[in-house]
Write a protein that holds these residues in place. Structure first.
Motif, mmCIF file in Angstrom:
data_model
loop_
_atom_site.group_PDB
_atom_site.id
_atom_site.type_symbol
_atom_site.label_atom_id
_atom_site.label_comp_id
_atom_site.label_asym_id
_atom_site.label_seq_id
_atom_site.Cartn_x
_atom_site.Cartn_y
_atom_site.Cartn_z
ATOM 1 N N ILE A 226 -7.293 -2.280 2.474
ATOM 2 C CA ILE A 226 -6.545 -2.108 1.149
ATOM 3 C C ILE A 226 -6.451 -0.369 0.989
ATOM 4 O O ILE A 226 -7.443 0.228 1.318
ATOM 5 N N LEU A 227 -5.240 -0.089 0.597
ATOM 6 C CA LEU A 227 -4.880 1.162 0.499
ATOM 7 C C LEU A 227 -4.689 1.420 -0.905
ATOM 8 O O LEU A 227 -3.844 1.156 -1.687
ATOM 9 N N SER A 228 -5.545 2.158 -1.590
ATOM 10 C CA SER A 228 -5.563 2.650 -2.966
ATOM 11 C C SER A 228 -4.689 3.888 -3.124
ATOM 12 O O SER A 228 -5.324 4.871 -2.676
ATOM 13 N N VAL A 229 -3.520 3.936 -3.635
ATOM 14 C CA VAL A 229 -2.835 5.102 -3.775
ATOM 15 C C VAL A 229 -3.488 6.128 -4.857
ATOM 16 O O VAL A 229 -3.491 7.147 -4.546
ATOM 17 N N ALA A 230 -4.000 5.339 -6.103
ATOM 18 C CA ALA A 230 -4.614 6.139 -7.075
ATOM 19 C C ALA A 230 -5.859 7.001 -6.463
ATOM 20 O O ALA A 230 -6.173 8.118 -6.895
ATOM 21 N N ASP A 231 -6.606 6.350 -5.538
ATOM 22 C CA ASP A 231 -7.826 7.014 -5.179
ATOM 23 C C ASP A 231 -7.690 7.818 -3.528
ATOM 24 O O ASP A 231 -8.341 8.463 -3.250
ATOM 25 N N HIS A 232 -6.398 7.663 -3.242
ATOM 26 C CA HIS A 232 -5.719 8.422 -1.922
ATOM 27 C C HIS A 232 -7.107 7.911 -0.904
ATOM 28 O O HIS A 232 -7.618 8.686 -0.183
ATOM 29 N N ARG A 233 -7.352 6.597 -0.847
ATOM 30 C CA ARG A 233 -8.488 6.175 0.101
ATOM 31 C C ARG A 233 -8.080 4.820 0.827
ATOM 32 O O ARG A 233 -7.244 3.708 -0.019
ATOM 33 N N LEU A 234 -8.344 4.565 2.102
ATOM 34 C CA LEU A 234 -8.044 3.362 2.751
ATOM 35 C C LEU A 234 -9.384 2.664 2.891
ATOM 36 O O LEU A 234 -10.427 3.152 3.403
ATOM 37 N N GLY A 313 -2.667 -11.571 11.912
ATOM 38 C CA GLY A 313 -3.418 -12.247 10.710
ATOM 39 C C GLY A 313 -4.111 -11.533 9.774
ATOM 40 O O GLY A 313 -4.493 -11.813 8.708
ATOM 41 N N VAL A 314 -4.356 -10.244 10.277
ATOM 42 C CA VAL A 314 -4.897 -9.171 9.209
ATOM 43 C C VAL A 314 -4.148 -8.929 8.102
ATOM 44 O O VAL A 314 -2.756 -8.928 8.102
ATOM 45 N N THR A 315 -4.772 -8.719 6.848
ATOM 46 C CA THR A 315 -3.700 -8.529 5.574
ATOM 47 C C THR A 315 -3.978 -7.076 5.229
ATOM 48 O O THR A 315 -5.070 -6.485 5.306
ATOM 49 N N LEU A 316 -2.723 -6.497 4.772
ATOM 50 C CA LEU A 316 -2.735 -5.089 4.240
ATOM 51 C C LEU A 316 -2.350 -5.075 2.853
ATOM 52 O O LEU A 316 -1.214 -5.653 2.621
ATOM 53 N N VAL A 317 -3.102 -4.685 2.072
ATOM 54 C CA VAL A 317 -2.629 -4.518 0.585
ATOM 55 C C VAL A 317 -2.495 -3.159 0.184
ATOM 56 O O VAL A 317 -3.524 -2.480 0.235
ATOM 57 N N VAL A 318 -1.121 -2.583 -0.527
ATOM 58 C CA VAL A 318 -1.348 -1.348 -0.839
ATOM 59 C C VAL A 318 -1.087 -1.262 -2.286
ATOM 60 O O VAL A 318 -0.134 -2.164 -3.020
ATOM 61 N N THR A 319 -1.892 -0.801 -3.268
ATOM 62 C CA THR A 319 -1.907 -0.855 -4.583
ATOM 63 C C THR A 319 -1.933 0.461 -5.079
ATOM 64 O O THR A 319 -2.469 1.663 -4.781
ATOM 65 N N THR A 320 -1.321 0.470 -6.329
ATOM 66 C CA THR A 320 -1.221 1.787 -7.004
ATOM 67 C C THR A 320 -2.672 1.895 -8.149
ATOM 68 O O THR A 320 -2.870 2.959 -8.476
ATOM 69 N N ASP A 321 -3.395 0.810 -7.863
ATOM 70 C CA ASP A 321 -4.557 0.799 -8.767
ATOM 71 C C ASP A 321 -5.867 1.891 -8.093
ATOM 72 O O ASP A 321 -5.843 1.855 -6.903
ATOM 73 N N SER A 322 -6.868 2.040 -9.085
ATOM 74 C CA SER A 322 -7.873 2.598 -8.356
ATOM 75 C C SER A 322 -8.800 1.338 -8.171
ATOM 76 O O SER A 322 -8.938 0.399 -9.094
ATOM 77 N N LEU A 323 -9.628 1.572 -7.190
ATOM 78 C CA LEU A 323 -10.635 0.571 -6.901
ATOM 79 C C LEU A 323 -11.754 0.382 -7.949
ATOM 80 O O LEU A 323 -12.483 -0.296 -7.989
ATOM 81 N N ASN A 324 -11.822 1.618 -8.705
ATOM 82 C CA ASN A 324 -12.850 1.756 -9.681
ATOM 83 C C ASN A 324 -12.372 0.796 -11.101
ATOM 84 O O ASN A 324 -13.329 0.730 -11.819
ATOM 85 N N ALA A 325 -11.187 0.270 -11.085
ATOM 86 C CA ALA A 325 -10.512 -0.215 -12.407
ATOM 87 C C ALA A 325 -9.687 -1.293 -11.868
ATOM 88 O O ALA A 325 -8.736 -1.650 -12.667
#
Length: 339
Positions: A226-234, A313-325
């Motif tokens: 999971i790549l969180s754009v809001a957190d700049h964290r993978l 088969g590995v899944t990659l999700v790029v999200t604009t959300d923060s993992l905190n919310a």
């Protein structure tokens, strides 16, 4: 190529209460099925614009045409408002089924999930060992897809119930790590991280650690990134357990959630195919381009360690959300039991 239409008939007799009869029809044998196939073809099998055949599906009914796309990554989208599940393979719609999801107070959570566990025979540990055939676990706190009763409305304790015959077909098509999207609208859903992921992420933020890599916490199982754009964290999960996390640099804006499946690894590198989410539609196949990959700068040591864990088969999700919310819906702590 024909669509197979599965219909479950329920009769108010003692015999039918002991068993369900499934009638299999093919487009070669009934005029009704021919019309259904034509309707699906005219709709271009687009889940966002369902055909008359899909719209008229009754509880317990489904459509199944796996030969339309015989190979490729599988994606399941569950629509809570429409009580339908759409099955894509290689970006092509191959099946549609009626479902029954969580009732009020036990809502099925929305988000992007992966199949963590599969069992043909599974029984509830809290409801008199009630059977849950063809169980495919989505979260470790109790959400799964499985065969069960479909009354025509949300009636479960959070799980996604499917017709038994369809559940068996789907089970034979899926693999651990498959992506499942649950949405309560026609827009792209938010990410729904598990409580363990949220806790680990908060601890990581509090400690101000830039990078962690602990694959020993979960040595086997499906890998999701999971790549969180809001957190700049993978964030790297294996079997739903956080095994790695690092800060990243992202060049340019990211405006929507996207999902990818790793299709192959060769001399040219890693090949990621984009999976269509609700609100997204396009013709042909989309891949994660070299230009898009170059927009994300990952620490070299972390990238090298991650590359060793990646496989098709590995899944990659790029999200604009923060993992905190990112979580929606109410968590369910027990597995659903169908009485």
């Amino acid at each position: 190529m024909s669509w197979r239409i599965g219909i479950a008939y329920h009769r108010a007799t003692r015999a039918s209460m002991r068993r369900r009869t499934f009638l299999w029809l093919t487009t070669a044998t009934t005029l009704e099925a021919v019309f259904a196939l034509r309707a699906l073809a005219q709709a271009n099998l687009d889940a966002a614009n369902p055909s008359t055949a899909i719209a008229k599906l009754k509880p317990g009914q489904y459509l199944w045409a796996p030969k339309i796309a015989p190979t490729g990554p599988v994606l399941v989208i569950v629509s809570l408002p429409r009580q339908l599940a759409f099955v894509y393979r290689n970006g092509v719609l191959i099946g549609v089924s009626t479902v029954s999801t969580g009732t009020k107070g036990h809502e099925t959570p929305t988000g992007v999930f992966t199949v963590l566990q599969k069992k043909v025979e599974h029984y509830s540990n809290l409801y008199d060992s009630a059977p849950m055939p063809y169980m495919q676990r989505l979260t470790w706190d109790g959400i799964a897809m499985h065969a069960g009763n479909l009354p025509g409305y949300p009636a479960s304790h959070g799980c996604v119930r499917l017709p038994k015959a369809f559940s068996k077909l789907l089970y034979g098509t899926t693999k651990l790590g498959m992506t499942v999207v649950v949405t309560d609208s026609d827009t792209v859903p938010r990410i729904a991280p598990t409580p363990d992921l949220l806790e680990a992420h908060e601890e990581l933020a509090a400690s101000q650690q830039g990078t962690i890599w602990q694959p020993e916490k979960s040595r086997t199982g499906p890998v999701s990134v999971i790549l969180s754009v809001a957190d700049h964290r993978l964030v790297v999960l294996r079997n739903g357990v956080l095994i790695g996390s690092t800060t990243v640099e992202i060049a340019g804006p990211v405006t929507e959630t996207t999902a990818y499946s790793l299709t192959k690894i060769d001399a040219d590198g890693f090949h990621w195919m984009q999976l269509p989410l609700p609100g997204q539609s396009w013709q042909g196949t989309r891949t994660l381009s070299a230009a898009d990959r170059s927009r994300v700068r990952i620490p070299q040591d972390f990238r090298a360690a991650l590359d060793e864990e990646l496989s098709p088969g590995v899944t990659l999700v790029v999200t604009t959300d923060s993992l905190n919310a990112g979580s929606t819906g109410k968590p369910v702590t027990v597995l659903e039991a169908d009485q």
